[in-house]
Design an enzyme around this catalytic site. Structure first.
Site: not given
Ligand code: DGP
Length: 113
Positions: A46, A86, A92, A99, A101
């Protein structure tokens, strides 16, 4: 982190369409795709966001980037793709687990940068 949705996905506690997994990273299709191919690459550890990448975990974050090319190739993204992370509310970010994208499968058109 026990209440983190992406920690649960990486642990297999929440189902996802896994595209790649190793000891430190997990990649899966985004539930709300914004392109014909849209997947997320996350560290199993995490890390809340880019702001939390530090000397101790930088290798894990870098490994997320390292695996993207191979997954993109398997997904047929021969024409290229876009990688976005992000960070924080102005960007956002909705899930507070680092992560990346990866989007592609068509010309992506308008872009910020
Ligand atoms: P961001 O807005 O950058 O924090 O992106 C979070 C992304 O995570 C968003 O595109 C949707 C995706 N997402 C949220 N919950 C789930 C889930 O339960 N499963 C999958 N596969 N994706 C999810």
């Amino acid at each position: 982190m026990s209440d983190c949705i992406f920690c649960k996905i990486a642990a297999g506690e929440i189902p996802s369409t896994c595209l790649y997994e190793d000891d430190t990273v997990f990649a899966f299709r985004d539930i709300n795709p914004q392109a014909p191919v849209h997947f997320l690459v996350i560290p199993k550890e995490h890390i809340a966001s880019m702001n939390d990448v530090n000397a101790e975990n930088a290798a894990v974050a870098a490994h997320c980037l390292e695996v993207i090319g191979g997954i993109a190739e398997k997904e047929g993204l021969t024409g290229g793709y876009r990688v976005i992370s992000n960070c924080g509310p102005d960007a956002g970010q909705t899930v507070p687990h680092l992560h990346f994208h990866v989007l592609g499968g068509k010309p992506l058109g308008e872009k910020i940068i």
